[in-house]
Scaffold this active site. Structure first.
Site, PDB file in Angstrom:
ATOM      1  CG  ASN A 176      -0.380  -0.262   2.500  1.00 34.85           C
ATOM      2  OD1 ASN A 176       0.719  -0.787   2.606  1.00 34.85           O
ATOM      3  ND2 ASN A 176      -1.084   0.115   3.543  1.00 34.85           N
ATOM      4  CE  LYS A 199       8.959 -10.728  -0.146  1.00 35.11           C
ATOM      5  NZ  LYS A 199       7.926 -10.201  -1.055  1.00 35.11           N
ATOM      6  N   GLY A 251       3.126  -5.813   7.117  1.00 37.46           N
ATOM      7  CA  GLY A 251       2.144  -6.629   6.410  1.00 37.46           C
ATOM      8  C   GLY A 251       1.079  -7.109   7.364  1.00 37.46           C
ATOM      9  CB  SER A 252      -1.513  -9.644   6.925  1.00 33.59           C
ATOM     10  OG  SER A 252      -0.723 -10.768   6.594  1.00 33.59           O
ATOM     11  CB  VAL A 253      -2.082 -10.215  12.216  1.00 33.43           C
ATOM     12  CG1 VAL A 253      -1.845 -11.077  13.452  1.00 33.43           C
ATOM     13  CG2 VAL A 253      -2.342  -8.768  12.615  1.00 33.43           C
ATOM     14  N   PRO A 254      -1.174 -12.523  10.160  1.00 31.68           N
ATOM     15  CG  PRO A 254      -2.951 -13.581   9.074  1.00 31.68           C
ATOM     16  CD  PRO A 254      -2.446 -12.233   9.450  1.00 31.68           C
ATOM     17  CB  THR A 255       2.547 -12.368   6.672  1.00 27.41           C
ATOM     18  OG1 THR A 255       1.496 -12.692   5.776  1.00 27.41           O
ATOM     19  CG2 THR A 255       3.867 -12.611   5.976  1.00 27.41           C
ATOM     20  CD  GLU A 273       5.298  -0.409  12.423  1.00 23.88           C
ATOM     21  OE1 GLU A 273       4.083  -0.339  12.677  1.00 23.88           O
ATOM     22  OE2 GLU A 273       6.148   0.246  13.051  1.00 23.88           O
ATOM     23  CB  CYS A 307      -1.830  -0.458   8.502  1.00 21.69           C
ATOM     24  SG  CYS A 307      -0.723   0.952   8.625  1.00 21.69           S
ATOM     25  CD  GLU A 410      -5.905  -4.739   8.200  1.00 19.65           C
ATOM     26  OE1 GLU A 410      -5.358  -5.850   8.034  1.00 19.65           O
ATOM     27  OE2 GLU A 410      -5.275  -3.684   8.349  1.00 19.65           O
ATOM     28  CD  GLU A 487       8.599   0.748  10.190  1.00 19.81           C
ATOM     29  OE1 GLU A 487       7.589   1.069   9.549  1.00 19.81           O
ATOM     30  OE2 GLU A 487       9.446  -0.068   9.770  1.00 19.81           O
TER      31      GLU A 487
HETATM   32  P1  NAD Z   1       1.000  -9.714   3.509  1.00 19.90           P
HETATM   33  O1  NAD Z   1       1.248 -10.094   4.917  1.00 19.90           O
HETATM   34  O2  NAD Z   1       0.179 -10.601   2.669  1.00 19.90           O
HETATM   35  O3  NAD Z   1       2.387  -9.546   2.716  1.00 19.90           O
HETATM   36  C1  NAD Z   1       3.372  -8.643   3.130  1.00 19.90           C
HETATM   37  C2  NAD Z   1       4.715  -9.067   2.582  1.00 19.90           C
HETATM   38  O4  NAD Z   1       5.085 -10.324   3.149  1.00 19.90           O
HETATM   39  C3  NAD Z   1       4.777  -9.253   1.063  1.00 19.90           C
HETATM   40  O5  NAD Z   1       6.004  -8.734   0.613  1.00 19.90           O
HETATM   41  C4  NAD Z   1       4.730 -10.773   0.911  1.00 19.90           C
HETATM   42  O6  NAD Z   1       5.370 -11.211  -0.282  1.00 19.90           O
HETATM   43  C5  NAD Z   1       5.493 -11.232   2.136  1.00 19.90           C
HETATM   44  N1  NAD Z   1       5.156 -12.575   2.631  1.00 19.90           N
HETATM   45  C6  NAD Z   1       3.983 -13.243   2.509  1.00 19.90           C
HETATM   46  N2  NAD Z   1       4.047 -14.415   3.171  1.00 19.90           N
HETATM   47  C7  NAD Z   1       5.281 -14.494   3.722  1.00 19.90           C
HETATM   48  C8  NAD Z   1       5.950 -15.454   4.561  1.00 19.90           C
HETATM   49  N3  NAD Z   1       5.348 -16.566   4.953  1.00 19.90           N
HETATM   50  N4  NAD Z   1       7.215 -15.192   4.962  1.00 19.90           N
HETATM   51  C9  NAD Z   1       7.828 -14.047   4.599  1.00 19.90           C
HETATM   52  N5  NAD Z   1       7.255 -13.111   3.808  1.00 19.90           N
HETATM   53  C10 NAD Z   1       5.987 -13.323   3.376  1.00 19.90           C
HETATM   54  O7  NAD Z   1       0.377  -8.232   3.561  1.00 19.90           O
HETATM   55  P2  NAD Z   1      -0.122  -7.332   2.342  1.00 19.90           P
HETATM   56  O8  NAD Z   1      -1.392  -7.883   1.810  1.00 19.90           O
HETATM   57  O9  NAD Z   1       1.004  -7.083   1.411  1.00 19.90           O
HETATM   58  O10 NAD Z   1      -0.416  -5.942   3.084  1.00 19.90           O
HETATM   59  C11 NAD Z   1      -1.594  -5.681   3.755  1.00 19.90           C
HETATM   60  C12 NAD Z   1      -1.411  -5.810   5.264  1.00 19.90           C
HETATM   61  O11 NAD Z   1      -0.316  -4.986   5.685  1.00 19.90           O
HETATM   62  C13 NAD Z   1      -2.612  -5.309   6.036  1.00 19.90           C
HETATM   63  O12 NAD Z   1      -2.891  -6.199   7.097  1.00 19.90           O
HETATM   64  C14 NAD Z   1      -2.139  -3.965   6.593  1.00 19.90           C
HETATM   65  O13 NAD Z   1      -2.803  -3.555   7.760  1.00 19.90           O
HETATM   66  C15 NAD Z   1      -0.698  -4.238   6.832  1.00 19.90           C
HETATM   67  N6  NAD Z   1       0.071  -2.979   6.892  1.00 19.90           N
HETATM   68  C16 NAD Z   1       0.555  -2.558   8.115  1.00 19.90           C
HETATM   69  C17 NAD Z   1       1.237  -1.345   8.212  1.00 19.90           C
HETATM   70  C18 NAD Z   1       1.776  -0.856   9.531  1.00 19.90           C
HETATM   71  O14 NAD Z   1       2.633   0.027   9.521  1.00 19.90           O
HETATM   72  N7  NAD Z   1       1.317  -1.341  10.661  1.00 19.90           N
HETATM   73  C19 NAD Z   1       1.427  -0.564   7.063  1.00 19.90           C
HETATM   74  C20 NAD Z   1       0.912  -1.023   5.860  1.00 19.90           C
HETATM   75  C21 NAD Z   1       0.242  -2.235   5.788  1.00 19.90           C
END
Ligand code: NAD
Length: 513
Positions: A176, A199, A251-255, A273, A307, A410, A487
């Site tokens: 995003n 990455k 990224g997302s909580v599960p990742t 984050e 986010c 979310e 951050e």
């Molecule tokens: P995502 O977790 O699907 O992917 C994020 C990154 O992780 C990508 O680069 C992906 O290729 C990589 N990835 C996926 N699986 C992985 C694994 N098992 N091991 C290592 N890397 C892996 O998230 P998304 O869909 O790209 O982004 C949306 C999410 O990010 C939302 O939940 C949003 O709230 C969160 N986000 C948080 C912030 C913050 O600052 N808190 C900012 C922006 C987005």
């Protein structure tokens, strides 16, 4: 690489004269040892398509990086660490400040490339890029001040502490805010004397490599900032690599949880984050037009893909009707369409999959009893070149309750859930009833109440009478499942360094043996 796609895309009027050139988009997207390179073919990795969210067209194919590419990038980062960590903080800061200057000079090109990658409106992309220049300049200035302490002890003895870099940092970003993630992670890491392998998300690979080139132009030695492209497997390989000393992830909580697990094996430092489902509480004594604007900023920027969005909007019952009336009127005036047009305020969703997730949350909300008072539909712009993009009208849901799926999870799209409340105590309790804790907001003219609510909210960032502003220097990060670490602030440097304590004896050793 599919050159014909590039040419098709670039011929569209979507692009402007400052848009990324076809040559630039076709260049290799990994960046290792100071140059753009293609991944090695040794790993026979998958390829993925880079799709323009605005048009739905394939821009190019990208090959994922594999084990050999990551080994090489980590190895080069380790070698570069030796000299970069020994350079004075002042000199490191100079490189970052120069990079900020170059970014400002190339801001329009960077913003247009960010639009191509993300589908966000051009004015938002410009704002993001300027903010990144500020952040990089900020860490460039701060680098020299991040020192240890001196402690005077008994009998003339003393101790001092030294802030040392952690080593090679692995960074992984979401889609995003691609340039912002690369900047927010790399600049404090480099300021502290670390090196980095970054990455980006596979959905938005274009601008991190431009940042790498800018750093080089600013004087960053080769190998200090490397970029590798790839999907999940590449991320897994990076986060579990034994040569990485710290992972910083957005990224997302599960990742995030998987990355933390991967880091546990080698006891790596980790910054996470993650996602959110933030509350915004609007009291009846607020300045209502400001509260409406705040709620829009909390939900509709970047197609709602933010986010920290305050998607649970708690409005005091006695003003909910007037609040909704004003909100709907302002939302109706938003302009949905070509993200490169100056007057567009709603661009394209990142892709079909994300748009379908958003629409399914809206459908589920209706089934659970919410009322769609505005938007929530796919819009096909009149411009035929945009017909395959996923444009959604911002959605306002009324009559929501805390147990609805759309209120608990979310969505990551422009869907605002409006809830009503009667007392401050009730509003705060319900606001805190979430597994997330990224951000929150309160609109009121009662300053005592504003600060009391701020003190009682379980969130990392709290906005009083505004929402979603991120001035450089104000730390950003989550409570609860929304993450670890901060951050964008001075504290961030602590997360990219470790403390060495040095004890100095000034007398004979006093030993009982
Ligand atoms: P995502 O977790 O699907 O992917 C994020 C990154 O992780 C990508 O680069 C992906 O290729 C990589 N990835 C996926 N699986 C992985 C694994 N098992 N091991 C290592 N890397 C892996 O998230 P998304 O869909 O790209 O982004 C949306 C999410 O990010 C939302 O939940 C949003 O709230 C969160 N986000 C948080 C912030 C913050 O600052 N808190 C900012 C922006 C987005």
């Amino acid at each position: 690489m599919k050159t014909k796609y590039v040419c098709t895309l670039l011929s569209k009027r979507l692009m402007s004269s400052v848009s990324p050139s076809a040559t630039q988009v076709q260049q290799p997207l990994n960046y290792v040892r100071g140059q753009r390179v293609d991944p090695s073919n040794q790993d026979k990795n998958e390829r993925f398509s880079l799709i323009s969210p605005a048009t739905g067209e394939v821009i190019r194919e990208v090959q994922s990086s594999g084990g050999n590419d990551i080994d090489q990038a980590v190895d080069i980062s380790r070698k570069a660490l030796k000299s970069w960590s020994q350079i004075s903080a002042f000199e490191r800061g100079k490189v970052l400040r120069k990079a900020a200057e170059i970014i400002r000079g190339r801001s329009e090109e960077l913003a247009r490339t960010e639009v191509l990658d993300t589908g966000k409106p051009i004015w938002e992309a410009r704002y993001d890029i300027q903010g990144c220049a500020d952040t990089i300049e900020y860490y460039g200035g701060l680098a020299v001040s991040h020192n240890g302490d001196f402690m005077k002890l008994d009998n003339g003895c003393f101790a001092y502490t030294v802030r040392e870099p952690l080593g090679v940092v692995g960074g992984i970003g979401a889609w995003n805010y691609p340039f912002q993630m690369a900047s927010w992670k790399s600049s404090p890491a480099l300021a502290c004397g670390n090196t980095m392998v970054f990455k980006p998300s596979p959905l938005t690979p274009l601008t991190a490599v431009m940042l790498a080139e800018i750093y080089k132009e600013a004087g960053l030695p080769d190998g200090c900032f490397n970029v590798i492209q790839g999907e999940t497997t590449t991320g897994q390989l990076l986060s579990s690599h034994s040569g990485i000393d710290k992972m910083t992830f957005t990224g997302s909580v599960p990742t995030g949880s998987k990355i933390m697990e991967a880091c546990a094996k080698d006891i790596k430092h980790v910054t996470l984050e993650l996602g959110g489902k933030s509350p915004l509480i609007i009291f009846s004594d607020c300045q209502i037009d400001n509260a409406v604007k705040g709620a829009m900023l909390a939900n509709f920027s970047n197609q709602g893909q933010v986010c920290s969005n305050g998607t649970r909007v708690f409005v005091e019952r006695k003003i909910v009707d007037v609040f909704l009336e004003k909100l709907i009127a302002r939302t109706k005036a938003m302009v949905i369409g070509n993200p490169n047009d100056e007057n567009t305020t709603v661009g394209a969703s990142i892709n079909k999959q994300q748009a379908e997730i958003v629409l399914s949350y809206i459908k589920g909300a209706k089934q659970e009893g919410a009322n769609v008072v505005y938007g929530g539909e796919r819009i096909i712009p009149q411009d035929v070149s945009l017909k395959n993009g996923y444009y959604l009208s911002p959605c306002i849901l009324s009559d929501c309750s805390d147990d609805m799926t759309v209120v608990k999870e979310e969505v990551f799209g422009a869907v605002m859930s409006v809830l009503t409340f009667d007392t401050e105590e009730e509003a705060v309790k319900r606001a805190n009833n979430s597994e997330f804790g990224l951000a929150g907001g309160v609109f009121t003219r009662d300053l005592t109440r504003a600060h009391r609510v701020a003190g009682n909210m379980e969130v990392g960032s709290l906005y009083i009478n505004n929402y979603n502003v991120y001035p450089v220097g104000v730390p950003f990060g989550g409570y609860k499942k929304s993450g670890l670490g901060r951050e964008n602030g001075a504290d961030t440097l602590d997360y990219y360094s470790q403390i060495k304590s040095v004890y100095v004896e000034m007398n004979d050793v006093d030993c009982p043996y």
